[in-house]
Motif scaffolding. Structure first.
Motif, PDB file in Angstrom:
ATOM      1  N   SER A 112     -23.193  26.268  25.450  1.00  0.00           N
ATOM      2  CA  SER A 112     -23.231  26.179  23.992  1.00  0.00           C
ATOM      3  C   SER A 112     -22.138  27.045  23.395  1.00  0.00           C
ATOM      4  O   SER A 112     -21.650  27.987  24.032  1.00  0.00           O
TER       5      SER A 112
ATOM      6  N   TYR B  88     -21.174  28.508  19.318  1.00  0.00           N
ATOM      7  CA  TYR B  88     -21.481  28.540  17.896  1.00  0.00           C
ATOM      8  C   TYR B  88     -20.472  29.409  17.155  1.00  0.00           C
ATOM      9  O   TYR B  88     -20.024  30.445  17.668  1.00  0.00           O
TER      10      TYR B  88
ATOM     11  N   GLU C  85     -15.562  20.827  29.046  1.00  0.00           N
ATOM     12  CA  GLU C  85     -15.984  20.465  27.687  1.00  0.00           C
ATOM     13  C   GLU C  85     -16.124  21.698  26.803  1.00  0.00           C
ATOM     14  O   GLU C  85     -15.727  21.700  25.630  1.00  0.00           O
ATOM     15  N   LEU C  86     -16.676  22.762  27.357  1.00  0.00           N
ATOM     16  CA  LEU C  86     -16.874  23.984  26.576  1.00  0.00           C
ATOM     17  C   LEU C  86     -15.548  24.677  26.293  1.00  0.00           C
ATOM     18  O   LEU C  86     -15.343  25.237  25.207  1.00  0.00           O
TER      19      LEU C  86
ATOM     20  N   ARG D 198     -13.976  22.917  23.412  1.00  0.00           N
ATOM     21  CA  ARG D 198     -14.624  23.311  22.155  1.00  0.00           C
ATOM     22  C   ARG D 198     -14.159  24.694  21.697  1.00  0.00           C
ATOM     23  O   ARG D 198     -13.999  24.938  20.490  1.00  0.00           O
TER      24      ARG D 198
ATOM     25  N   GLU E 207     -10.680  24.372  20.248  1.00  0.00           N
ATOM     26  CA  GLU E 207     -10.780  23.737  18.934  1.00  0.00           C
ATOM     27  C   GLU E 207     -11.287  24.717  17.880  1.00  0.00           C
ATOM     28  O   GLU E 207     -10.831  24.696  16.729  1.00  0.00           O
ATOM     29  N   ALA E 208     -12.208  25.585  18.270  1.00  0.00           N
ATOM     30  CA  ALA E 208     -12.746  26.568  17.332  1.00  0.00           C
ATOM     31  C   ALA E 208     -11.650  27.507  16.847  1.00  0.00           C
ATOM     32  O   ALA E 208     -11.546  27.799  15.640  1.00  0.00           O
TER      33      ALA E 208
ATOM     34  N   THR F  14      -9.283  25.621  14.487  1.00  0.00           N
ATOM     35  CA  THR F  14      -9.881  25.384  13.175  1.00  0.00           C
ATOM     36  C   THR F  14      -9.906  26.652  12.336  1.00  0.00           C
ATOM     37  O   THR F  14      -9.556  26.641  11.147  1.00  0.00           O
TER      38      THR F  14
END
Length: 251
Positions: free
Chosen positions: A5, A7, A30-31, A34, A37-38, A41
């Motif tokens: 996960s 967050y 996959e993590l 992410r 991408e975090a 962003t």
């Protein structure tokens, strides 16, 4: 939760990225995607002045990339893409316009050391021992090397990479420049991370951005460099020696 996960929480101009994986906070592809991408962003988010990177639980900070994915690699392209995972994260951290504070509460191995090195300022507990174990499974810490060497120098990186079964203490890592401070407990660590993040969040955001660019000056070729390093590791993971080493390690 099998893929972990991640967050992101934003409050008072401070963004906190928190990741978790049941296998000692290791990263499946996959993590990693992410996480990259975090950072990308948050880099363009005007509400964010500073970023805190942390992992869940109280033990390992990060055990590196997913071992299950590593042993499943069967082609050169798969190998390259696997090792590009941390390359893309390091480049996202490097290119991020915000300063990144690392909060390292426990052990870091391989890519976990790379994550700590790619932070702009890293705080840790005395439980945060580090190790680069890649040679023991037939590959090497090629993708993360530029980030680690940038922080601790060639001699210290060589010591970590060559003596691949040896843990170095958090105090060794502080002496070499990976950690800015080492604390006795997670409570003390969290208090200092919060204190520093709050201070930075009140400073001129343009000054923080300019400092970030200054700190990473001379790394403009890393997009190409880290991709080449991923190819090296992608080739090595397909060798018979590495396959044999991986099978022994798996058993």
């Amino acid at each position: 939760m099998s893929n972990g996960s991640l967050y992101t929480h934003i409050q008072n101009n401070i963004a906190t990225i928190e990741f978790f994986h049941p296998a000692s906070n290791s990263f499946p592809s996959e993590l990693l995607a992410r996480l990259a991408e975090a950072f990308n962003t948050l880099s363009t988010n005007s509400e964010v002045h500073v970023i805190v990177l942390k992992s869940e639980k109280e033990k390992a900070f990060c055990a590196g990339a997913s071992f299950d994915e590593l042993v499943a690699i069967s082609t050169l392209e798969q190998g390259k893409q696997f090792f590009l995972g941390f390359a893309n994260v390091i480049n996202a951290m490097r290119n991020c316009s915000k300063l990144i504070i690392g909060r390292v509460q426990g052990k870091a191995v391989g890519g976990g050391v790379g994550l700590a090195a790619a932070c702009d300022y890293c705080l840790a507990t005395e439980q945060a021992s580090i190790k680069l174990s890649e040679l023991t499974i037939g590959i090497g810490p090629f993708v993360i090397e530029p980030a680690v060497t940038r922080k601790i120098g060639v001699a210290a990186f060589s010591e970590l990479a060559i003596n691949a079964t040896n843990w170095k203490t958090a105090y060794w890592a502080k002496e070499k420049g990976l950690f800015a401070e080492v604390f006795d407990s997670i409570k003390e660590l969290d208090a200092e991370v919060e204190h520093l993040a709050i201070k930075l969040s009140t400073y001129n955001s343009e000054a923080l951005k300019a400092l970030k660019q200054t700190l990473w000056s001379g790394t403009e070729d890393w997009n190409v460099l880290l991709e080449k390093r991923a190819e090296i590791s992608g080739n090595l993971v397909l060798s018979e020696a590495t396959k044999t080493a991986l099978q022994k390690f798996k058993k």
